[in-house]
Design an enzyme around this catalytic site. Structure first.
Site, PDB file in Angstrom:
ATOM      1  N   ARG A 137       0.841  -1.216   0.000  1.00 49.76           N
ATOM      2  CA  ARG A 137       0.000   0.000   0.000  1.00 49.76           C
ATOM      3  C   ARG A 137       0.872   1.261   0.000  1.00 49.76           C
ATOM      4  O   ARG A 137       0.585   2.240   0.689  1.00 49.76           O
ATOM      5  CB  ARG A 137      -0.944   0.036   1.208  1.00 49.76           C
ATOM      6  CG  ARG A 137      -1.903  -1.103   1.299  1.00 49.76           C
ATOM      7  CD  ARG A 137      -2.940  -1.101   0.165  1.00 49.76           C
ATOM      8  NE  ARG A 137      -3.794  -2.247   0.295  1.00 49.76           N
ATOM      9  CZ  ARG A 137      -3.518  -3.454  -0.239  1.00 49.76           C
ATOM     10  NH1 ARG A 137      -2.437  -3.624  -0.975  1.00 49.76           N
ATOM     11  NH2 ARG A 137      -4.345  -4.464  -0.067  1.00 49.76           N
TER      12      ARG A 137
ATOM     13  N   SER B 258     -10.949  -0.282   3.555  1.00 45.59           N
ATOM     14  CA  SER B 258     -10.140  -0.579   4.753  1.00 45.59           C
ATOM     15  C   SER B 258      -9.588   0.714   5.323  1.00 45.59           C
ATOM     16  O   SER B 258      -8.872   1.445   4.635  1.00 45.59           O
ATOM     17  CB  SER B 258      -8.962  -1.486   4.382  1.00 45.59           C
ATOM     18  OG  SER B 258      -9.451  -2.659   3.801  1.00 45.59           O
TER      19      SER B 258
ATOM     20  N   GLU C 201      -4.915   3.758   6.537  1.00 42.19           N
ATOM     21  CA  GLU C 201      -4.618   3.530   5.115  1.00 42.19           C
ATOM     22  C   GLU C 201      -5.185   4.690   4.292  1.00 42.19           C
ATOM     23  O   GLU C 201      -4.687   5.045   3.237  1.00 42.19           O
ATOM     24  CB  GLU C 201      -5.253   2.199   4.683  1.00 42.19           C
ATOM     25  CG  GLU C 201      -4.988   1.833   3.248  1.00 42.19           C
ATOM     26  CD  GLU C 201      -5.510   0.441   2.865  1.00 42.19           C
ATOM     27  OE1 GLU C 201      -5.309  -0.523   3.607  1.00 42.19           O
ATOM     28  OE2 GLU C 201      -6.127   0.360   1.790  1.00 42.19           O
TER      29      GLU C 201
HETATM   30  C1  LIG Z   1     -15.483   0.099  -0.588  1.00 43.23           C
HETATM   31  C2  LIG Z   1     -14.007   0.285  -0.828  1.00 43.23           C
HETATM   32  C3  LIG Z   1     -13.199  -0.822  -1.047  1.00 43.23           C
HETATM   33  C4  LIG Z   1     -11.827  -0.672  -1.281  1.00 43.23           C
HETATM   34  N1  LIG Z   1     -11.065  -1.787  -1.482  1.00 43.23           N
HETATM   35  C5  LIG Z   1      -9.730  -1.672  -1.693  1.00 43.23           C
HETATM   36  C6  LIG Z   1      -8.914  -2.842  -1.906  1.00 43.23           C
HETATM   37  O1  LIG Z   1      -9.401  -3.959  -1.912  1.00 43.23           O
HETATM   38  N2  LIG Z   1      -7.587  -2.660  -2.109  1.00 43.23           N
HETATM   39  C7  LIG Z   1      -7.007  -1.424  -2.135  1.00 43.23           C
HETATM   40  O2  LIG Z   1      -5.791  -1.339  -2.342  1.00 43.23           O
HETATM   41  N3  LIG Z   1      -7.761  -0.302  -1.942  1.00 43.23           N
HETATM   42  C8  LIG Z   1      -9.090  -0.396  -1.725  1.00 43.23           C
HETATM   43  N4  LIG Z   1      -9.851   0.733  -1.513  1.00 43.23           N
HETATM   44  C9  LIG Z   1      -9.185   2.055  -1.510  1.00 43.23           C
HETATM   45  C10 LIG Z   1      -9.299   2.813  -2.862  1.00 43.23           C
HETATM   46  O3  LIG Z   1     -10.302   2.285  -3.672  1.00 43.23           O
HETATM   47  C11 LIG Z   1      -7.982   2.783  -3.639  1.00 43.23           C
HETATM   48  O4  LIG Z   1      -6.961   3.339  -2.874  1.00 43.23           O
HETATM   49  C12 LIG Z   1      -8.082   3.559  -4.969  1.00 43.23           C
HETATM   50  O5  LIG Z   1      -6.925   3.358  -5.740  1.00 43.23           O
HETATM   51  C13 LIG Z   1      -8.299   5.050  -4.762  1.00 43.23           C
HETATM   52  O6  LIG Z   1      -8.578   5.612  -6.030  1.00 43.23           O
HETATM   53  P1  LIG Z   1      -9.240   7.026  -6.164  1.00 43.23           P
HETATM   54  O7  LIG Z   1      -9.226   7.401  -7.597  1.00 43.23           O
HETATM   55  O8  LIG Z   1     -10.561   7.018  -5.489  1.00 43.23           O
HETATM   56  O9  LIG Z   1      -8.185   7.911  -5.359  1.00 43.23           O
HETATM   57  P2  LIG Z   1      -8.465   9.216  -4.492  1.00 43.23           P
HETATM   58  O10 LIG Z   1      -9.142   8.801  -3.219  1.00 43.23           O
HETATM   59  O11 LIG Z   1      -9.129  10.256  -5.292  1.00 43.23           O
HETATM   60  O12 LIG Z   1      -6.971   9.667  -4.169  1.00 43.23           O
HETATM   61  C14 LIG Z   1      -6.128   8.886  -3.345  1.00 43.23           C
HETATM   62  C15 LIG Z   1      -4.747   9.554  -3.229  1.00 43.23           C
HETATM   63  O13 LIG Z   1      -4.084   9.500  -4.475  1.00 43.23           O
HETATM   64  C16 LIG Z   1      -3.800  10.814  -4.958  1.00 43.23           C
HETATM   65  N5  LIG Z   1      -4.084  10.791  -6.388  1.00 43.23           N
HETATM   66  C17 LIG Z   1      -5.252  10.429  -6.982  1.00 43.23           C
HETATM   67  N6  LIG Z   1      -5.130  10.486  -8.305  1.00 43.23           N
HETATM   68  C18 LIG Z   1      -3.853  10.898  -8.559  1.00 43.23           C
HETATM   69  C19 LIG Z   1      -3.129  11.157  -9.754  1.00 43.23           C
HETATM   70  N7  LIG Z   1      -3.649  11.003 -10.958  1.00 43.23           N
HETATM   71  N8  LIG Z   1      -1.838  11.582  -9.638  1.00 43.23           N
HETATM   72  C20 LIG Z   1      -1.257  11.736  -8.418  1.00 43.23           C
HETATM   73  N9  LIG Z   1      -1.908  11.512  -7.257  1.00 43.23           N
HETATM   74  C21 LIG Z   1      -3.194  11.095  -7.330  1.00 43.23           C
HETATM   75  C22 LIG Z   1      -4.726  11.741  -4.206  1.00 43.23           C
HETATM   76  O14 LIG Z   1      -4.196  13.060  -4.116  1.00 43.23           O
HETATM   77  C23 LIG Z   1      -4.820  11.044  -2.875  1.00 43.23           C
HETATM   78  O15 LIG Z   1      -3.711  11.367  -2.066  1.00 43.23           O
HETATM   79  C24 LIG Z   1     -11.238   0.618  -1.290  1.00 43.23           C
HETATM   80  C25 LIG Z   1     -12.060   1.744  -1.080  1.00 43.23           C
HETATM   81  C26 LIG Z   1     -13.424   1.585  -0.856  1.00 43.23           C
HETATM   82  C27 LIG Z   1     -14.280   2.789  -0.657  1.00 43.23           C
END
Ligand SMILES: Cc1cc2nc3c(=O)[nH]c(=O)nc-3n(C[C@H](O)[C@H](O)[C@H](O)COP(=O)(O)OP(=O)(O)OC[C@H]3O[C@@H](n4cnc5c(N)ncnc54)[C@H](O)[C@@H]3O)c2cc1C
Length: 341
Positions: free
Chosen positions: A165, A239, A337
């Site tokens: 992670r 998580s 996380e």
């Molecule tokens: C129901 C649920 C289940 C999940 N299950 C998992 C799982 O099984 N495994 C897992 O690893 N994660 C899981 N997650 C966490 C999440 O889905 C992941 O971390 C996902 O990759 C986040 O993507 P996002 O586009 O929503 O990022 P955001 O929440 O929008 O951003 C996350 C971080 O990344 C940065 N960021 C976003 N896009 C960029 C970019 N293009 N360039 C630079 N920085 C950027 C943001 O500034 C922020 O710091 C889960 C979340 C939920 C709500």
């Protein structure tokens, strides 16, 4: 130059899955690199933040700066052989839709990562993982826009310094680059080695005679839907805490009092413990805070649910309560996380 629309005083509730009632002073939907440059030039001195699907971010306060919502789209096959396909995917594309596309093309590599919310561009940031697979296993390159030089640069898989992670984007490059495209190497199904050993997944596939990408992705989707609350109906960020890694001495201490504790031997005298087990055994499954605006999920306590109307202070207090209770019982400190902003 295109006309970039910058919005003011925008509610962030629908832009992050924990759905806190907070606002951003300025907000831009970046469909092109120009939109990002325009945003930077308009507000050179304000704080800025990149946002994908908002599934790993919780806004605990109003954001006094510019939110750059990543909408850089595109899907391009760079190379195809009899064994694999190299595809370059726009960072603003939806992650699960990419998984469905790969499955529809009979390409292996990300079927275990089905139904993870969020964008393709955020997938390398925390090296998303599930059911024994991490996205680092299929990433070849990450293209970024360097905000200092205002140029596109390419990082190899090695450059990204992936960990559990974790990646360079959470550390040295945080806030310095925007991920614009991610290049993946997917295996053609015939040449793909499936990863189905993970507990839960292996059981779900026990009676299946022929494993393929579709069967595995469907099994993952079914397990996830049965275990994890849907953020649409129960706002959450997945998580909430990382699975802690402890050294052998601490592991022995805990085992002396809790012989049933599950753990995973990482080698080098390090052991990973499921945070969900610790929270559950600390008696915190399904508990709510005083105002009943927040709670741990009754079936999977690693997930925190926002029942509506919580303030940032209430969230911080609830996190402290969980961490202190777990620490007092096991001597293990939980790390979040999720990114709190
Ligand atoms: C129901 C649920 C289940 C999940 N299950 C998992 C799982 O099984 N495994 C897992 O690893 N994660 C899981 N997650 C966490 C999440 O889905 C992941 O971390 C996902 O990759 C986040 O993507 P996002 O586009 O929503 O990022 P955001 O929440 O929008 O951003 C996350 C971080 O990344 C940065 N960021 C976003 N896009 C960029 C970019 N293009 N360039 C630079 N920085 C950027 C943001 O500034 C922020 O710091 C889960 C979340 C939920 C709500």
């Amino acid at each position: 130059m295109n006309q970039t629309r910058i919005h003011q005083n925008v509610s962030l509730k629908k832009y992050h899955t924990f759905a806190m009632e907070v606002k951003a002073d300025y907000f831009v939907e970046a469909q092109t690199i120009e939109d990002i440059i325009n945003g930077y030039q308009t507000f050179p001195d304000l704080p800025k933040m990149f946002l994908g699907g908002g599934s790993n971010v919780i806004f605990v306060n109003d954001f006094h700066g510019l939110i750059i919502h990543n909408k850089l789209m595109g899907r391009k096959i760079l190379k195809e052989t009899s064994e694999y396909v190299i595809a370059k995917i726009g960072a603003g594309e939806n992650w699960h839709r990419l998984v469905l596309w790969a499955v529809s093309q009979n390409l292996g590599g990300i079927e275990n990562l089905a139904l993870i919310p969020g964008s393709v561009g955020a997938s390398p940031v925390q090296n998303i993982g599930a059911y024994g697979v991490e996205v680092k296993d299929v990433i070849q390159e990450v293209e970024v826009f360097n905000l200092h030089t205002q140029k596109l640069e390419t990082l190899t898989n090695q450059d990204c310094q992936f960990g559990y992670r974790d990646s360079i984007f959470k550390r040295d490059l945080k806030g310095k680059v925007l991920i614009t495209n991610v290049t993946f190497k997917f295996n053609k199904a015939k040449h793909h080695t499936f990863n189905t050993d993970y507990k839960g997944l292996s059981e779900a596939l026990e009676s299946v005679r022929q494993i393929d990408v579709e069967v595995v992705s469907k099994a993952v989707i079914k397990i996830r839907q049965s275990k994890l609350p849907d953020p649409q109906s129960h706002p959450n960020s997945g998580s909430f805490f990382k699975n802690p890694v402890v050294d052998e001495d601490l592991m022995k201490n805990i085992l002396a009092n809790h012989p049933n504790i599950p753990s995973f031997d990482l080698g080098n005298n390090k052991f990973k413990i499921p945070a969900a087990w610790l929270i559950d055994q600390a008696g915190l499954k399904g508990v709510k805070n005083e105002t009943e605006t927040l709670g741990t999920n009754p079936t999977q306590p690693l997930v925190l649910i926002h029942y509506g109307g919580a303030t940032g202070d209430e969230l911080r207090e609830f996190i402290d309560f969980i961490r202190t209770t777990v620490d007092n019982k096991f001597g293990v400190t939980l790390e979040t996380e999720v990114n709190l902003v």
